[in-house]
Each structure stands twice: as structure tokens, then as C-alpha cells.
Design a protein around this motif. Structure first.
Motif, mmCIF file in Angstrom:
data_model
loop_
_atom_site.group_PDB
_atom_site.id
_atom_site.type_symbol
_atom_site.label_atom_id
_atom_site.label_comp_id
_atom_site.label_asym_id
_atom_site.label_seq_id
_atom_site.Cartn_x
_atom_site.Cartn_y
_atom_site.Cartn_z
ATOM 1 N N LYS A 9 17.732 34.802 8.520
ATOM 2 C CA LYS A 9 18.312 34.365 7.211
ATOM 3 C C LYS A 9 19.029 33.100 7.502
ATOM 4 O O LYS A 9 19.491 32.780 8.677
ATOM 5 C CB LYS A 9 19.307 35.346 6.512
ATOM 6 N N ASP A 10 18.748 32.209 6.398
ATOM 7 C CA ASP A 10 19.574 30.848 6.522
ATOM 8 C C ASP A 10 21.310 31.194 6.638
ATOM 9 O O ASP A 10 21.751 31.950 6.311
ATOM 10 C CB ASP A 10 19.408 30.138 5.046
ATOM 11 N N ALA A 11 21.445 30.135 7.582
ATOM 12 C CA ALA A 11 23.096 30.151 7.960
ATOM 13 C C ALA A 11 23.731 30.259 6.552
ATOM 14 O O ALA A 11 24.810 31.094 6.369
ATOM 15 C CB ALA A 11 23.319 28.865 8.658
ATOM 16 N N ALA A 12 23.365 29.409 5.448
ATOM 17 C CA ALA A 12 24.024 29.425 4.249
ATOM 18 C C ALA A 12 24.367 30.770 3.763
ATOM 19 O O ALA A 12 25.119 31.136 2.925
ATOM 20 C CB ALA A 12 23.794 28.314 3.394
ATOM 21 N N VAL A 13 23.097 31.526 3.945
ATOM 22 C CA VAL A 13 23.060 32.632 3.062
ATOM 23 C C VAL A 13 23.752 33.721 3.572
ATOM 24 O O VAL A 13 24.478 34.607 2.949
ATOM 25 C CB VAL A 13 21.434 33.252 3.281
ATOM 26 N N ILE A 14 23.877 33.665 5.249
ATOM 27 C CA ILE A 14 24.718 34.541 5.802
ATOM 28 C C ILE A 14 26.261 34.089 5.660
ATOM 29 O O ILE A 14 26.972 35.512 5.330
ATOM 30 C CB ILE A 14 24.269 34.311 7.466
ATOM 31 N N ALA A 15 26.682 33.095 5.427
ATOM 32 C CA ALA A 15 27.927 32.723 5.143
ATOM 33 C C ALA A 15 28.262 33.436 3.808
ATOM 34 O O ALA A 15 29.325 33.943 3.591
ATOM 35 C CB ALA A 15 28.176 31.323 5.013
ATOM 36 N N ARG A 16 27.350 33.011 2.811
ATOM 37 C CA ARG A 16 27.540 33.631 1.354
ATOM 38 C C ARG A 16 27.943 35.061 1.285
ATOM 39 O O ARG A 16 28.604 35.795 0.668
ATOM 40 C CB ARG A 16 26.435 33.278 0.457
#
Lengths: 424, 503
Positions: free
Chosen positions: B305-312
């Protein structure tokens, strides 16, 4: 001691003795004289095991009955599943298994309208003849000399008189025979205008699979149309994908009015045969559906198995296998002719239906024996003993094909020896 | 109506068994083809695959929800035409003559290869294994992970069609359209399969090795990367961020934990930040640890998954970040964040010197990643040597990203989607899988004695040997003349024999 639970035999000799006493003395002795002391015991895939444990690769397949192999696991499982639920059923009533198999057969067979079931090939041929007579209101049937359509009351009269005269079942006035591949003779027979049907094995098996000449079958069909006779395709040995398509007649681009299938349809595990009829030939099923009755015909267990057989035959992998096996033996036999051309003179082939020609009048009898000694079982054509019937299974593995040819090659010196000893 | 009334056979398994036999036929026919034909087939398939690289990259991301389309396209291209550029000049078909050792080696392809395809790199692995097989005249059955079955089946069918059009035998490339674990377990132990190549999770690899068939299975990765005080920090930062974000860390060679010399750590982090890394706060690190590692192990929903998605998902904002860097205090297996993470999350720790770096790297690899990969950014040969000598990794990529460096795309290791993890990593394969592993050789070996001269095998082609003498087609039908001739011959032979005996 061979103890089968239900019965036991002291030895193979004991079995031969009882076979002669209680079953069929001539048949038992015939094979002994031919040097084939085979009593088939276990069987699996494309292998037979003699009572004494010897393994034989089966290239006889009982005329294609074991097209998919002996006791194919998927068919065994299918039959076992069906046995938990069905029995033979009752021919009087509509049945899910018969309806489903009929639909499956009609879907894969162009030009046909209804299916009439039997328990064996001869019964289905009798149904075919009855249907043709019903539709044409004519009685006479034409077949080819050395053709073979089984041993029923009507079917036996279409074949060699060896099988009919002995039982006073020959009817030369109503069952006319003409030479194969002779279109002139065929027209001569059909033009009388009182012929109900021509019955034709797409490639005559018991005659040693002589190939129909280019255009012969189409010409026969055209003559049938011209003179108002029906064309019955006997697909007992040539059907079931063995010629490369589901039915042999499809590979010759003809459209029969009636066709008969048996042997391989049963998967070799539950007897069933079928006669497929077009609208005209099947119209008696609208007038009096109980005009033909068969308690074992279309038994539901057989229908379930046959339904699976038809499905298996249509898998792309099965079709690929038939082509691969056919190509393998085409190449391998061409090579064998190069090596053993002094005795082995020719090959007739369509798909996995092959006839191997040897140039001694009874050459195939000796070759069959030599192969038997080398672990391969293939039978000669009883109506042309120069020709060995070579019927590889549709699902043979490459490894076994290679083994068969290695054994074949190794058996040729012995065949040569037997032929030489037999003299002329 | 819903209940099936009859017990029916498992038609899926039965059909799959037929595929194996079809593959056997194909293998036999394939082995009879000459090099020119094989090359034509390989090129045609590689060309067709290359043309669809973008199409299948899109589809793979859509179907699996993992990775980055553009990176998948790059891998698909590298695993199609890229492989032909790499190996196209090599001959896996002709016999090899070694006159000095008086040995001729005849290529013996494996035969039927059963190839397990992971969900993480589905199409690239389909391309890779298929082309390796074709180069070496093997038939292949592809068995995709259920999570990528549609795209794999389509890609396999496309390659099969291209192969057939170029003259390959029927059935040389087949695919299991409906893979299930029980089905695959039965198929990999089918005795008609010659070789299993397992790329996937540890369970898959273990199953391959216990199948009873020869197998190449590879273990999981967990790559440490070290940046010492001799490294070009700007380049190291750039390469690490690019590698860790490549296809969202879905290659098993991706960096798991970054170890940086204390003296350069801050500068490195600053450089990484400017390359798009988000450096997590202790609170964010805790949130990520909780999100990524459940009681069942790694949270598979986060793979690729994209980093931003994981952070969210974890509960903080890192919009636009390429990777998430999680500083940790402890580099030991009990710190979950230093385990393998197939997502753009990179653990980070400071080390005092090479010895401490080695201790940390060995510690994190103790539970996973043995035999796999490591990377180092350094100009100091003794550091590089010490790191490579002490670690249980079988490849150490130097001054390049580990994702594409250890997998051979940015080094000369050989581009591979199957990374051998060697004995320590539970594998019989220690290198990156190449076509060389898929063909063995039968050897003709002459007597060593000098008096026994070696034959001239130049131009002796096993595919095109002279045929046996044709037997003249003579009839055995009665022929009086022939009988007379035979009698005459027999007489002469007997006379000769008695003359010999008398002498």
C-alpha cells in the motif's frame, strides 16, 4: 490359490478348466492355441494384469470401451456417487439422468433430435434399423461386406455370415451387402428404391480399419438422399473423439440421419448405448414411445457415467491428448516401417484409430502374439488377419506411448521368427 | 434446490491432472526443437509480453490492491525483453564440447516445471518463470496465488498464444485458473512434475520442499541496509527512498531496517526527508507498530500500500510521503518493526561502528531473512567485506537500492524474481534463479588415457542424427525365386563354415 471372496480358483489352470466346462470351450481353447494365455485380473489405466501378475499394456481397449482407460478414477467416483442415490431406474418413466444425458448428447451432435437408449451396441443398432424402417416404410438394409454391427436380431444380419448362418439368422433378401469403397456397387444396391437404410461403420473396425476413400462416405450419403434411404452411422468404435472429433462422421463432413454409439460411452464401467435419431427417424417417439422398450437400456447409473464421459471428452486437455497420441503413433509407426519393412508394410490411421498391415496373410496373428510376449496386448482383425488393430487410449501418457514403441520394436524379431516358422 | 444430491468428483483437480500430462507431451516435443526455433519462440513471447507490460501492470494493481502501476510496468518490461537482452545470446540447446577434458555435455531440460506465483509480483513472475522455462525448452504450468489468479491466467494465455504462433508445441504454457491450497498440494507432489519453483510465503515454500519432487523454494527476506561514514549521503538517501518506495516495497529484496552510523545519521535523515521520506514521531511509530503487526503476524492488508494510505490507516497524516521511516531503539526480533515489511515502512536505528552494525543486522535476521539480501552504502572495502562476511545474507548490494540491486536488475547478479536463500535460508538454491538452473546436462566422458583420442563432435547434432539404414520393402508372400536364392545362400554359408572348421 486365487480367492476373490465370492469365489475362488486353485490356479489359472483351474480357471481354464472351469471355463471350458461351464462357459465357452471354443473361445477358451482358441486363445490357448494362439499362445495367448490371458486371464485379465486387475486392471488400471491402460494396463491389464494377468492372473499370474503379468502386466500388459492394452491397445485393444475392447474396441474403444476403455478409451479413457480402465477404471478411470473420475468415472469410478462418478459411479460410486450415483450408486448412493440411483439404481438402474424404471424405463417407463421420465428420468433426470436420461433427460440430462439425452440433452447433453443432442447438444454435441449436430442434426439429431432424440436419443433412444440401449444397453449394448447391437441393441442400439437394432433401434437404428427399426427407426429407419419406421420412417421410410421400407424393410431392406444395405451394409458392407465384412462390416460389423453386433449380434442383435436385426444387427447380426448386417454383418459377416460367420455370425448369422450358424444361428439361421442370415436374411440375404432383406439385408444386402456390397463391397466397401465401391461406390458403383453401392448405387446398384440403393437404386432399387426399396432400401430403408444404409448402415456404415465410419471406419470398419473388425475389417481392420480400411480407410474410406476420399469422398466415398459423402457419395454414399448423397446416394441415400437420392434414393430415399436413411444413412446410419455406426460410431461404436470411431466415436468418442477417437478420430479427432467427437464423432468420426464429423471428420468426413457428412450428416447421418441416425447414429449409434456404445462401448466407450459407458466409460467401461456401466453398460449403456444410444441411438441418436433426426426428426424424421425419431417420429415414432411421438406416435408410440413404448414401441421399443428396454429394461436395462438407459439405466440411470449408466446415464450418469456417460454424462461424465461426454464432459471429459470435451475438455481441451483431452482433445490435445488425442491429437498428441495420434501424432506420436503416426511418427513412430512410420519409423517402424522403415526398420521392419520386410514384414510391416503399412498403416491406416485416423486419429487414434489405427490398423497396422503386415504382409503375411495371417501376419497380425503372429505379431499380436509376439507383442503379447513383450507385454503389449493388441488384437488382430478377425475379418482380415493381415491387419493388427491398434487402438491407443485417448489419454495415454507420453511415457507409456514411448514404452509401447520400445516394446513394439523389441517384439519385431520375434514376430519375424513366428511368421517365418508359419511359412506361407 | 441448493443442496447437491449426488456426490461428484473434483472436476477441477481432474482437469488439472490432465494439464500435467499435456505439459509432459509438450516438454517432450519442445526438447526436439532446435536453437533457432527456440529463440524465435522466446523472442515472440518476450515481445508479446513486453507490449502488454502496462496493461498487466494496471490489472495487477487493480486485482491485488498492491504496488505501484508504473513500477510494475518497469518490472514487466525487465522480465520480458530485459531477460532476452540478458540471456538471449546464450545457448541452452546445443551440446557443449570440452575437448581439453574430453567431455561432451548434452542439455537435459527439467521437463515439466510447476511454478508457484506470488500475489506480490504476479505478472512479473509469470513473465520471468515462463521465459526462463522457454529458453531452456521446458514446459511450464503456472499456479498463481488466488489473489492474482485472473491477471495471471490472462497473461499466461497471452504468452501461450504467442508461443504457439511462433511454433511452440501445444500446451507448453498452461495455467491453473482456479488455484486452491489442497489442489496445489496435490499437484506439486504429482510424480509427473519434474521441478517445482516456489515463490511465495514460507508455507508455500515448505510445501514445495516436502512435495517429494525436486524444488527450488526460497525463504522470506528481511534486508538490513547500512550507511557508514564513507557513503555519499545524498546518493544513499536517494537510492534508499527510491528502493523502499519501489512498487511500495513489494519485492522481497526491499530494505527492512536502515542502520546508520551515529555520525552521519541526522544528515542522512535530512537528505531522506528531502527525497520524500516521512520521519515518524515516537507516537506515529507506536501507531504503525500496532497497525502493521497483529497477533497473526504482519497485517497483509497493508502489503504494497502507499505510504500515505498506511499513515492514514494508522491514524496520522503523511500525505505525499514516499516512505515512512520509523526510528526504533532496539534492533532485535522482539521489536516487530525490524521484521520483514512488504510495505514502504522502514525501521531506522543508529549504530556506533561496523561491529555494532553487524550485531544489529545479525540480530534482526535471526528470525527471518537468513540467506536473503542485505545492502551497504560505503566506500570502505573493509567495512563492505566485514558486513558481507558476518551476515547470513547471500547477496550484499553495494551503493544501490536493495530492491532492484539484490534482485539483480541494478547489479550484475542477474535479474530474477526468485532469490535463492541457500542452505541457511532453507533452499537448495543460493543464487538468483536464472535459466541455467532449469537445465541439466548428460555427459559423454572419454577415457583419460592420452592414447584414447577424443572424437570430433563438431556438427554432430543430437536432433538430427543419420537414420538407421532403410530396410527394403520386400514381401514375404510366396516367391519361388527368393526361396531359390535363400537356399543358394544357405548352401554357400554352410560350405564356408565347414571350410573354416576344417582349417
Amino acid at each position: 490359490m486365487f480367492d476373490y471372496g465370492h469365489f475362488r480358483f486353485e490356479s489359472k489352470e483351474d480357471l481354464f478348466d472351469k471355463s471350458i466346462r461351464f462357459w465357452n470351450p471354443d473361445k477358451t481353447k482358441f486363445w490357448q492355441k494362439a499362445g495367448i494365455d490371458l486371464v485379465i485380473d486387475r486392471r488400471e489405466g491402460y494396463c491389464l494384469f494377468d492372473m499370474d501378475g503379468r502386466r500388459l499394456i492394452d491397445l485393444h481397449l475392447n474396441g474403444g470401451t476403455y478409451n479413457l482407460g480402465h477404471r478411470h478414477p473420475e468415472l469410478i467416483e462418478t459411479l460410486k456417487g450415483a450408486l448412493d442415490y440411483f439404481d438402474m431406474g424404471n424405463h417407463w418413466f421420465p428420468s433426470v439422468a436420461r433427460a440430462a444425458l439425452s440433452e447433453a448428447l443432442i447438444r454435441v451432435t449436430p442434426g439429431m433430435k432424440y436419443v433412444v437408449f440401449g444397453a449394448g451396441g447391437a441393441e442400439a443398432v437394432d433401434i437404428a434399423i427399426k427407426s429407419a424402417r419406421y420412417a421410410t416404410k421400407r424393410r431392406k438394409i444395405v451394409s458392407i461386406i465384412k462390416g460389423y454391427h453386433g449380434h442383435g436380431g436385426l444387427s447380426v444380419a448386417t454383418g459377416d455370415d460367420r455370425f448369422s448362418k450358424i444361428f439361421l439368422a442370415d436374411m440375404p433378401e432383406t439385408f444386402i451387402q456390397v463391397p466397401f469403397n465401391d461406390i458403383g456397387a453401392m448405387e446398384q444396391a440403393l437404386k432399387s428404391g426399396d432400401i430403408a437404410a444404409l448402415i456404415m461403420e465410419t471406419i470398419p473396425a473388425t475389417y481392420g480399419f480400411p480407410m474410406p476413400k476420399d469422398g466415398y462416405l459423402q457419395a454414399c450419403k448423397a446416394l441415400c438422399e437420392k434414393y430415399g434411404a436413411m444413412y446410419i452411422a455406426d460410431e461404436v468404435q470411431t466415436g468418442m473423439m477417437r478420430c479427432g472429433q467427437l464423432w468420426g462422421w464429423q471428420t468426413y463432413n457428412i450428416q447421418p440421419d441416425i447414429m449409434v454409439t456404445a462401448k466407450g460411452l459407458s466409460g467401461g464401467i456401466y453398460p449403456i448405448s444410444a441411438c441418436l435419431v433426426n426428426e424424421r427417424a425419431g417420429d415414432w417417439l411421438n406416435e408410440d414411445g413404448a414401441a421399443h422398450i428396454s429394461t436395462a437400456g438407459g439405466a440411470e447409473l449408466g446415464c450418469v457415467v456417460a454424462h461424465k464421459v461426454i464432459e471429459m471428452l470435451h475438455r481441451p486437455e483431452t482433445i490435445a491428448s488425442v491429437h498428441a497420441v495420434a501424432e506420436f503413433f503416426r511418427e513412430a509407426m512410420a519409423e517402424m516401417i522403415q526398420r521392419h519393412g520386410d514384414i510391416f508394410s503399412g498403416v491406416r490411421q485416423r486419429g487414434v484409430v489405427l490398423g497396422l498391415e503386415f504382409n503375411h496373410p495371417e501376419g497380425a496373428v503372429y505379431v499380436s502374439r509376439a507383442l503379447y510376449e513383450h507385454g503389449v496386448w493388441a488384437i488382430f482383425s478377425s475379418l482380415d488377419k493381415r491387419v493388427l488393430q491398434w487402438k491407443p487410449g485417448a489419454l495415454l501418457s507420453h511415457a507409456m506411448c514411448q514404452e509401447i514403441m520400445d516394446r513394439f520394436d523389441a517384439a519385431m524379431p520375434r514376430a519375424r521368427e513366428l511368421i517365418a516358422a508359419a511359412g506361407k | 434446490m441448493d443442496q447437491v444430491l449426488l456426490t461428484v468428483p473434483d472436476a477441477v483437480y481432474e482437469k488439472a491432472k490432465l494439464k500435467v500430462e499435456r505439459s509432459r507431451w509438450a516438454a517432450v516435443k519442445f526438447q526436439k526443437l532446435d536453437r533457432a526455433t527456440v529463440t524465435r519462440i522466446v523472442n515472440a513471447v518476450a515481445h508479446a509480453a513486453h507490449a502488454k507490460a502496462q496493461f498487466y501492470a494496471d490489472w495487477a494493481v487493480r486485482e491485488t490492491g498492491m504496488g505501484v502501476v508504473d513500477h510494475k510496468r518497469q518490472k514487466n518490461e525487465a522480465c520480458s525483453r530485459g531477460l532476452v537482452e540478458m540471456y538471449g545470446a546464450e545457448d541452452f540447446v546445443a551440446p557443449r564440447i570440452d575437448a581439453a577434458r574430453k567431455i561432451v555435455e548434452l542439455p537435459r531440460p527439467a521437463g515439466v516445471i510447476f511454478a508457484l506465483i506470488p500475489v506480490t509480483n504476479p505478472v512479473a513472475t509469470v513473465y520471468f518463470k515462463t521465459l526462463m522455462a522457454l529458453m531452456t525448452r521446458n514446459a511450464i504450468i503456472l499456479s498463481p496465488h488466488p489473489g492474482a489468479k485472473a491477471v495471471c491466467a490472462d497473461a499466461a494465455a497471452m504468452m501461450a498464444e504467442a508461443a504457439k504462433a511462433a511454433g511452440a508445441p501445444d500446451g507448453v504454457i498452461q495455467v491453473i485458473e482456479e488455484p486452491t491450497i489442497p489442489l496445489i498440494e496435490k499437484l506439486i507432489s504429482d510424480e509427473r512434475v519434474d521441478l517445482v519453483i516456489a515463490t511465495g510465503g514460507p508455507a508455500v515454500v515448505k510445501a514445495a520442499y516436502t512435495s517429494g519432487n525436486p524444488a527450488f523454494g526460497v525463504g522470506p527476506g528481511n534486508a538490513p541496509v547500512l550507511v557508514d561514514d564513507t557513503a555519499d549521503l545524498r546518493l544513499a538517501a536517494k537510492r534508499i527512498v527510491a528502493s523502499k518506495s519501489f512498487d511500495n516495497s513489494i519485492l522481497c529484496t526491499n530494505e527492512s531496517t536502515l542502520l546508520a552510523y551515529q555520525t552521519v545519521a541526522d544528515a542522512l535523515l535530512a537528505a531522506m526527508k528531502s527525497e520524500g521520506a516521512h520521519i515518524c514521531t515516537p507516537d506515529e511509530v507506536a501507531k504503525l507498530r500496532k497497525l502493521l503487526f497483529t497477533s497473526q503476524g504482519f497485517n497483509t492488508a497493508m502489503i504494497g500500500k502507499d505510504a500515505a494510505v498506511i499513515a492514514r490507516e494508522a491514524g496520522f497524516n503523511a500525505a505525499g510521503a514516499k516512505i515512512l521511516v520509523t526510528p526504533v531503539d532496539l534492533v532485535q526480533p522482539e521489536e516487530k518493526l525490524v521484521r520483514e515489511k512488504l510495505c514502504p515502512v522502514l525501521a531506522f536505528a543508529r549504530v556506533a561502528n561496523i561491529d555494532q552494525a553487524i550485531a544489529c543486522a545479525r540480530s534482526m535476521m535471526r528470525t527471518a531473512g537468513r540467506g536473503h539480501s542485505a545492502a551497504i552504502h560505503s566506500r570502505k572495502e573493509t567495512n563492505i567485506m566485514a558486513f558481507a562476511a558476518a551476515l547470513p545474507a547471500l547477496r550484499v548490494a553495494v551503493n544501490t537500492g536493495c530492491s532492484l540491486g539484490s534482485s539483480g536488475f541494478e547489479t550484475h547478479l542477474g535479474p530474477s524474481m526468485t532469490i535463492g536463500t541457500g542452505f541457511s535460508g532453507g533452499s537448495s538454491l543460493s543464487e538468483n534463479l536464472t535459466p541455467h538452473h532449469l537445465v541439466q546436462y548428460a555427459r559423454i566422458a572419454y577415457n583419460k588415457e592420452a592414447a584414447e583420442t577424443f572424437g570430433d563432435f563438431n556438427g554432430v547434432d543430437p536432433l538430427n542424427l543419420p537414420r538407421a539404414q532403410n530396410v527394403a520393402l520386400t514381401s514375404v508372400a510366396h516367391n519361388a525365386d527368393l526361396d531359390e536364392l535363400r537356399r543358394e545362400l544357405r548352401k554357400i554359408i554352410l560350405e564356408e563354415l565347414s571350410a573354416v572348421r576344417a582349417a
